[in-house]
Design a protein around this motif. Structure first.
Motif, mmCIF file in Angstrom:
data_model
loop_
_atom_site.group_PDB
_atom_site.id
_atom_site.type_symbol
_atom_site.label_atom_id
_atom_site.label_comp_id
_atom_site.label_asym_id
_atom_site.label_seq_id
_atom_site.Cartn_x
_atom_site.Cartn_y
_atom_site.Cartn_z
ATOM 1 N N ARG A 68 13.544 -12.358 -7.455
ATOM 2 C CA ARG A 68 13.715 -10.905 -7.443
ATOM 3 C C ARG A 68 13.269 -10.303 -8.774
ATOM 4 O O ARG A 68 12.667 -9.229 -8.814
ATOM 5 N N SER A 69 13.600 -10.965 -9.873
ATOM 6 C CA SER A 69 13.162 -10.539 -11.197
ATOM 7 C C SER A 69 13.273 -11.720 -12.145
ATOM 8 O O SER A 69 13.906 -12.738 -11.822
ATOM 9 N N ILE A 70 12.659 -11.580 -13.331
ATOM 10 C CA ILE A 70 12.696 -12.620 -14.351
ATOM 11 C C ILE A 70 13.005 -11.972 -15.695
ATOM 12 O O ILE A 70 12.440 -10.919 -16.027
ATOM 13 N N ALA A 71 13.894 -12.602 -16.455
ATOM 14 C CA ALA A 71 14.147 -12.183 -17.835
ATOM 15 C C ALA A 71 14.226 -13.448 -18.678
ATOM 16 O O ALA A 71 15.088 -14.302 -18.435
ATOM 17 N N VAL A 72 13.317 -13.591 -19.628
ATOM 18 C CA VAL A 72 13.280 -14.810 -20.439
ATOM 19 C C VAL A 72 13.211 -14.449 -21.917
ATOM 20 O O VAL A 72 12.636 -13.434 -22.303
ATOM 21 N N TYR A 73 13.802 -15.316 -22.737
ATOM 22 C CA TYR A 73 13.781 -15.150 -24.185
ATOM 23 C C TYR A 73 13.121 -16.373 -24.788
ATOM 24 O O TYR A 73 13.585 -17.507 -24.597
ATOM 25 N N ASP A 74 12.033 -16.171 -25.528
ATOM 26 C CA ASP A 74 11.298 -17.262 -26.190
ATOM 27 C C ASP A 74 11.082 -18.462 -25.269
ATOM 28 O O ASP A 74 11.417 -19.610 -25.627
ATOM 29 N N PRO A 75 10.517 -18.248 -24.076
ATOM 30 C CA PRO A 75 10.251 -19.400 -23.206
ATOM 31 C C PRO A 75 9.182 -20.297 -23.826
ATOM 32 O O PRO A 75 8.212 -19.809 -24.410
#
Length: 242
Positions: free
Chosen positions: A93-100
């Motif tokens: 539905r959505s993506i939220a990533v930090y420093d992948p």
């Protein structure tokens, strides 16, 4: 009406507890899935010396997702969230990533980031490798400054962490492949993270067609912990808007 699921994927070396505050913020509105990856936390320890590939964590995460789900991840967890989006786009539905740690987007790396061998001492731990890993991400001396319980936690999962790093460093998922991820994406990064990682974040922000990029001022690679209030609020707003 059932709540939309949100899958929170922790970084290598940590456990699902890193998302405790975010879980609390999401829980009133969403069904929160915050598993421990293989070898961490409540999961059975990964046997020392047994080979591991990140695809095994990816398969585990896929088994948890049944329908459209918001994906959230930090570092290795962010990489896994992106890989899950590639493998099962219909459930994202959505993506939220930090420093992948999606290093494949940069093409071939000029140098190996870390020593490619695990050289354990009598206790079965390669502490110099762990020290180099923590210092690479957080600056020279970071390992020595960690509280003793945190260093011990890293030692207990050292082999699994080493295997994760080796397999994701060899990954060659390129920019064109990442560009096929069309779900709304929030790409967060630390403004003071290592330059190589900032390049990854910037490349992802440019490649994903529905991505917003934001570098968190004053934050490094551990921004979800050191700047938790800001990062968690940004993720919560992104999930609500998606």
């Amino acid at each position: 009406m059932s709540k939309q699921p949100v899958l929170l994927v922790h970084s290598g070396g940590f456990t699902s507890r890193q998302w405790r505050k975010l879980s609390e913020g999401l829980a009133p509105e969403y069904h929160v899935l915050a598993p421990d990856l293989l070898g961490y936390g409540a999961a059975a320890p990964w046997p020392a010396g047994e080979p591991f590939h990140f695809r095994q964590d990816l398969e585990y995460l896929q088994s948890l997702v049944e329908g459209p789900t918001h994906l959230v991840g930090h570092s290795y967890g962010g990489f896994l969230a992106l890989q899950l989006a590639l493998a099962r786009p219909e459930v994202v539905r959505s993506i939220a990533v930090y420093d992948p740690v999606a290093f494949g987007i940069l093409g071939s790396l000029e140098d190996n980031l870390l020593r490619q061998t695990w050289e354990p001492d009598a206790s079965g731990v390669d502490e110099p490798w762990l020290e180099a890993f923590v210092d690479w991400w957080n600056g020279r001396g970071a390992w020595a400054q960690l509280p003793a319980p945190t260093r011990e936690a890293f030692r207990s999962v050292g082999w699994k962490l080493f295997q994760e790093v080796m397999t994701l460093a060899a990954d060659r998922t390129d920019r064109a492949t990442y560009a096929t991820i069309t779900a709304p994406a929030l790409i967060l990064g630390g403004a003071t993270s290592p330059p190589l990682e900032r390049r990854v974040v910037e490349q992802l922000g440019a490649a994903l067609p529905n991505a917003r990029l934001h570098l968190v001022e004053g934050a490094g690679h551990m921004g979800p912990i050191t700047h938790a209030a800001f990062v968690n609020q940004a993720i919560l707003e992104h999930v609500r808007a998606s």
